[in-house]
Scaffold this active site. Structure first.
Site, PDB file in Angstrom:
ATOM      1  N   GLY A   4      32.933  35.076  46.398  1.00  0.00           N
ATOM      2  CA  GLY A   4      33.984  35.679  45.865  1.00  0.00           C
ATOM      3  C   GLY A   4      34.112  37.498  45.395  1.00  0.00           C
ATOM      4  O   GLY A   4      33.133  37.486  44.585  1.00  0.00           O
ATOM      5  N   GLY A  34      37.024  39.021  42.578  1.00  0.00           N
ATOM      6  CA  GLY A  34      37.781  38.868  41.958  1.00  0.00           C
ATOM      7  C   GLY A  34      38.235  39.937  41.193  1.00  0.00           C
ATOM      8  O   GLY A  34      37.662  41.425  41.475  1.00  0.00           O
ATOM      9  N   GLY A  35      39.315  39.860  40.524  1.00  0.00           N
ATOM     10  CA  GLY A  35      39.927  41.561  39.794  1.00  0.00           C
ATOM     11  C   GLY A  35      39.002  42.726  39.816  1.00  0.00           C
ATOM     12  O   GLY A  35      39.034  43.525  39.306  1.00  0.00           O
ATOM     13  N   GLY A  75      35.208  42.122  39.816  1.00  0.00           N
ATOM     14  CA  GLY A  75      33.681  41.970  40.289  1.00  0.00           C
ATOM     15  C   GLY A  75      33.482  40.950  41.487  1.00  0.00           C
ATOM     16  O   GLY A  75      34.440  40.263  41.937  1.00  0.00           O
ATOM     17  N   VAL A  79      31.942  37.291  42.205  1.00  0.00           N
ATOM     18  CA  VAL A  79      31.687  35.880  42.415  1.00  0.00           C
ATOM     19  C   VAL A  79      30.450  36.075  42.903  1.00  0.00           C
ATOM     20  O   VAL A  79      30.024  35.761  44.405  1.00  0.00           O
ATOM     21  CB  VAL A  79      32.679  35.587  41.763  1.00  0.00           C
ATOM     22  CG1 VAL A  79      32.465  33.643  41.290  1.00  0.00           C
ATOM     23  CG2 VAL A  79      33.798  35.751  40.848  1.00  0.00           C
ATOM     24  N   LYS A 101      30.376  35.210  36.730  1.00  0.00           N
ATOM     25  CA  LYS A 101      31.873  36.324  37.688  1.00  0.00           C
ATOM     26  C   LYS A 101      30.561  37.876  37.110  1.00  0.00           C
ATOM     27  O   LYS A 101      31.048  38.169  35.881  1.00  0.00           O
ATOM     28  CB  LYS A 101      32.202  36.558  37.042  1.00  0.00           C
ATOM     29  CG  LYS A 101      33.274  37.417  37.157  1.00  0.00           C
ATOM     30  CD  LYS A 101      35.121  36.778  36.848  1.00  0.00           C
ATOM     31  CE  LYS A 101      35.655  38.123  36.383  1.00  0.00           C
ATOM     32  NZ  LYS A 101      37.282  37.530  36.263  1.00  0.00           N
ATOM     33  N   ASP A 143      48.025  36.442  35.757  1.00  0.00           N
ATOM     34  CA  ASP A 143      47.304  36.752  36.773  1.00  0.00           C
ATOM     35  C   ASP A 143      48.014  35.861  37.645  1.00  0.00           C
ATOM     36  O   ASP A 143      46.912  35.599  38.670  1.00  0.00           O
ATOM     37  CB  ASP A 143      46.075  38.030  37.415  1.00  0.00           C
ATOM     38  CG  ASP A 143      45.649  38.444  38.042  1.00  0.00           C
ATOM     39  OD1 ASP A 143      46.837  38.442  38.698  1.00  0.00           O
ATOM     40  OD2 ASP A 143      45.101  38.861  38.689  1.00  0.00           O
TER      41      ASP A 143
END
Ligand SMILES: *[C@@H]1O[C@H](CO)[C@@H](O)[C@H](O)[C@H]1NC(C)=O
Ligand SMILES: *[C@@H]1O[C@H](CO)[C@@H](O)[C@H](O)[C@H]1NC(C)=O
Ligand SMILES: *[C@@H]1O[C@H](CO)[C@@H](O)[C@H](O)[C@H]1NC(C)=O
Ligand SMILES: *[C@@H]1O[C@H](CO)[C@@H](O)[C@H](O)[C@H]1NC(C)=O
Ligand SMILES: *[C@@H]1O[C@H](CO)[C@@H](O)[C@H](O)[C@H]1NC(C)=O
Ligand SMILES: *[C@@H]1O[C@H](CO)[C@@H](O)[C@H](O)[C@H]1NC(C)=O
Ligand SMILES: *[C@@H]1O[C@H](CO)[C@@H](O)[C@H](O)[C@H]1NC(C)=O
Ligand SMILES: *[C@@H]1O[C@H](CO)[C@@H](O)[C@H](O)[C@H]1NC(C)=O
Ligand SMILES: *[C@@H]1O[C@H](CO)[C@@H](O)[C@H](O)[C@H]1NC(C)=O
Ligand SMILES: *[C@@H]1O[C@H](CO)[C@@H](O)[C@H](O)[C@H]1NC(C)=O
Length: 746
Positions: A429, A431-432, A434, A436, A450, A547
């Protein structure tokens, strides 16, 4: 005076020269010393080596030789006997002599023959054969051995009327017969029986002969039948005797009496006699000469005898042998003339090359060591810098003040091992902050790592914020932070791994999947709400997520919700309801009030959660494309629809089909409240959680099964989506582009 001195000098030189030549002569004599000094070396044509000798003190006892010089040439005889010596061999210990033969003729009287030897001699068994020549001749031999045994034998030759023997015939019975004699034979007589005398046989000669003879010297042929065969040879035949020192029976006895040992001087060897008792003396290997004389055995200078001791290389004589080696630069067998040049293994250039290579390698190694050392120090310094930059000290302060005690600090290497050096296939994934990655730690724990994008100075504290915030949270619906790594310029966080991806992924699968059942949606919503309520109130300091979105609500194996991504979180002291910060969040979920006031409150999270509720009941994304492919905000559309009483138009048809329209309406009502423009008009997260809880209990239908296989597919899609952020409907909002920075007013 000067003249005299000169003469004396000349005399001295001459004397020295004379002496030197005398020494040389003596030396050359010594090498050929087979003779006792002062004794005759020859009798006629026969060499007389010691222990044989002519005259007093010239021979060893029993080896006296008489030299009759009335004939020309002179003839040697054994001692006082009439046995003539033909040859003496020192090396073979043999003696060739003439002895008489026995004969008989048909109209003549014959003669027998008797030979007796002195103790040093025995008839050679190997060299001699008893031989009878004639027609139908029966010859006898009777003798005695030194051990006292009597030996008697005989042989008979045949003949036929056809007569004669052909040229080149051998002694095989026809006209000639042979038999061997035993060892140690000391004396014997040969004779014919008078009564056996045959009558005239025309084709053969008139006489028969019987004798012991040296096989090498007597060759039977037709001439043996000529009438004057015996007359011509004086009735003498050559025979070979073995001589030895026989007054001791063996070498062992000889050694026991060293004073009478015949093997004199050095470099001699004693050998037992092969015929009868006694022993022989021989020179040791590599020596030659007379072993019976003092100092008789001299070293053979093999290098001077190239025929016997061939050497085609460098010859060097040593006592008892010699060294023959190929000249330098060649190899092979020098005694066989095939010394071949050694192919140069290491010609000079090669040697130089090797030398330089070694020096080069050593230099390179040294330089490498220095470089590696400086690199290590540099690397360490860099890590320290990153650590500081990434807020490591802030974290350490917290750890020291016991506020953080559950966070494990990982090294870069550990995390690289866990993620195959951050391989693309491990990405689960984005994320905001960077990427994962899915990682497997050394202790086999599966984790989500992460990896932050490059942080600028402004973000460093936020990063540590998330660590501190999460480390203080222990809630079953909040993703657990296991540790962090601050050693790189991109800091990393290590979370528990949540297996089923995000709610976003399940709600908006790229490909068709059976829709998430309403019951599951309600449960997820309730759990997420519970988690946020806990954040807002449960800990000693209020935490604002900042968030909230479906992408940040993860689902584990049994679809239990786990709220994640606290990058924007802030701790709020209990006595302050709101505080100023720079806002960041995701378009579509952002609280409009917060955007105006730049004040993030717990009600901002409520607004965002309202949008998540809308996603759950409508199946649409927060920013979605309408029928006309125009991008719309889900929150705005929903509020418009509610106002126009057209809620049904926006609800997820599949959910309505499940017969949950009333339930969806209830959720929509909660969502509407959450989306109130004014923060204070929104319910608290706790209220929302409670209302969702009671709603879910209203629904009595059992939870429907959800096929996990489809979840796997959804997860795969989610991974892929990281590269197509535009189509995901998300836009990671960078606060710096939207809002002016406001210092945290704490
Ligand atoms: C044996 O012979 C050697 C040499 O002829 C002689 O010197 C020695 O006395 C003899 N010994 C005996 C026991 O006869
Ligand atoms: C050897 O024989 C000669 C005569 O031929 C005799 O004078 C001499 O004494 C003999 N020597 C020995 C040692 O028997
Ligand atoms: C030498 O030989 C001749 C003839 O063969 C013989 O007459 C003479 O007696 C011999 N001399 C000795 C010393 O044996
Ligand atoms: C005596 O014997 C030696 C060795 O056996 C041989 O070389 C030599 O030719 C012989 N001499 C005579 C005259 O037969
Ligand atoms: C023996 O016989 C031969 C012929 O057969 C004869 O020539 C010879 O004289 C005879 N010798 C004697 C001694 O009778
Ligand atoms: C024959 O030899 C044996 C053993 O050497 C000896 O005893 C004997 O007296 C000899 N006979 C004659 C007649 O010489
Ligand atoms: C010679 O031969 C006869 C008969 O063949 C035999 O009786 C006699 O004993 C023999 N004599 C000898 C010395 O062998
Ligand atoms: C036959 O034998 C004698 C004596 O053994 C020898 O002198 C002669 O050369 C021989 N002849 C042939 C043809 O071998
Ligand atoms: C044997 O030789 C002698 C002389 O050497 C001679 O007178 C005699 O006739 C010979 N006998 C025979 C049978 O040839
Ligand atoms: C030397 O020569 C011998 C015989 O000629 C041969 O068998 C051997 O292989 C050779 N050795 C070398 C090293 O050439």
């Amino acid at each position: 005076m000067a003249m005299v001195a000169k003469r004396v000098l000349l005399f001295q030189i001459a004397a020295t020269l004379l002496f030197a030549s005398a020494v040389a002569a003596a030396a050359s004599d010594a090498t050929a010393a087979v003779l006792k000094p002062g004794c005759l070396s020859k009798c006629g044509e026969v060499d007389i080596p010691y222990p044989f000798g002519i005259g007093t003190d010239c021979s060893m006892e029993g080896f006296n030789i008489t030299c009759n010089d009335t004939t020309d040439p002179s003839k040697p005889f054994m001692g006082e006997t009439n046995i003539e010596i033909l040859n003496i061999s020192l090396v073979d210990h043999e003696l060739s002599v003439y002895i008489y033969m026995a004969y008989q003729c048909y109209n003549e009287s014959g003669s027998s023959a008797f030979t007796s030897l002195s103790p040093a001699y025995l008839f050679s068994t190997i060299r001699n054969k008893f031989t009878a020549v004639g027609c139908s001749a029966l010859a006898y031999i009777v003798g005695e051995t030194v051990t006292g045994n009597t030996y008697a034998s005989g042989c008979m030759s045949y003949c036929n009327d056809a007569g004669g023997v052909s040229e080149g015939t051998s002694c095989d019975g026809m006209g000639c017969c042979q038999t061997s004699i035993p060892e140690s034979l000391s004396n014997f007589s040969t004779y014919f029986n008078e009564s056996d005398k045959n009558s005239e046989v025309a084709s053969f000669g008139p006489c028969s002969y019987a004798f012991l003879a040296d096989q090498n010297r007597f060759h039977f042929n037709k001439t043996a039948f000529s009438p004057n065969f015996g007359n011509k040879t004086n009735y003498l035949v050559p025979v070979v005797l073995d001589w030895a020192i026989r007054n001791q029976s063996s070498c062992q006895d000889a050694k026991a009496h060293p004073d009478t040992n015949a093997c004199r001087g050095g470099n001699t060897a004693c050998v037992d006699s092969t015929n009868g008792p006694g022993y022989l003396c021989k020179c040791s290997h590599g020596y030659t000469g007379n072993p019976y004389l003092e100092g008789g055995c001299q070293d053979i200078d093999e290098c001077k005898l190239p025929r016997e001791y061939p050497c085609f290389g460098d010859c060097r004589n040593i006592p008892g042998g010699y060294h023959c080696s190929c000249p330098p630069g060649t190899h092979g067998d020098a005694t066989k003339d095939n010394c071949t040049a050694i192919p140069p293994k290491f010609p000079l250039p090669a040697r130089l090359a090797v030398g330089f290579s070694v020096i080069f390698v050593v230099l390179v190694a040294l330089v490498s060591c220095v470089i590696i050392r400086t690199q290590k120090t540099k690397h360490k310094r860099e890590r320290d810098i990153f650590f500081r930059k990434n807020g490591g000290f802030k974290l350490y302060e917290e750890i020291l003040s016991k506020k953080v005690d559950t966070v494990q600090v990982f090294t870069v290497e550990e995390l690289q091992r866990a993620t195959d050096n951050f391989a693309d296939k491990r990405v689960i994934g984005c994320g905001g902050y960077g990427m994962v990655y899915r990682g497997i730690l050394d202790d086999h724990r599966i984790v989500a790592i992460k990896k932050s994008k490059k942080v600028d100075e402004r973000q460093k504290d936020e990063f540590v914020n998330e660590i501190i915030v999460l480390s203080q949270i222990n809630h079953r619906h909040i993703v657990r932070l296991l540790g962090c790594c601050l050693e790189l310029d991109v800091p990393m966080l290590v979370y528990e791994y949540i297996s089923n991806g995000s709610l976003f992924g399940l709600l908006h699968p790229e490909h068709y999947a059976s829709p998430l059942p309403l019951q599951a949606r309600l449960t997820i919503a309730e759990q997420a709400a519970e988690a946020l309520a806990y954040l807002h109130s449960a800990t000693n300091r209020s935490i604002i997520h900042g968030d909230v979105k479906s992408y940040n609500i993860l689902l584990d194996g049994d679809l239990s919700a786990k709220v994640s991504d606290f990058g924007a979180s802030q701790l709020v002291p209990m006595d302050e309801d709101e505080f100023i910060m720079f806002v960041q969040g995701t378009l579509g979920y952002l609280d409009p009030e917060c955007m105006q006031t730049r004040q993030l409150t717990d009600r901002s999270d409520v607004y965002s959660f309202g949008v998540v509720l809308l996603e759950l009941i409508t199946g649409k994304k927060a920013i979605y494309a309408d029928d006309a492919w125009e991008k719309r905000s889900l929150a705005t559309s929903f509020l418009v629809m509610m106002k126009e009483q057209r809620l049904r138009d926006i609800l997820d048809n599949k959910m309505i089909g499940e017969g949950g329209e009333r339930l969806l309406g209830e959720v929509a009502a909660i969502a509407k409240e959450c989306l109130s423009v004014k923060g204070e008009e929104r319910p608290s997260m706790k209220e929302v959680a409670e209302r969702l809880h009671s709603l879910r209990r209203l629904r009595l239908q059992p939870r429907e099964e959800y096929d996990p296989g489809e979840i796997e597919m959804v997860k795969a899609e989610e991974t892929r989506r990281c590269t197509e952020t535009d189509t995901s409907g998300y836009h990671i909002l960078d606060s710096s582009t939207l809002l002016k920075n406001v210092d945290a007013g704490r």
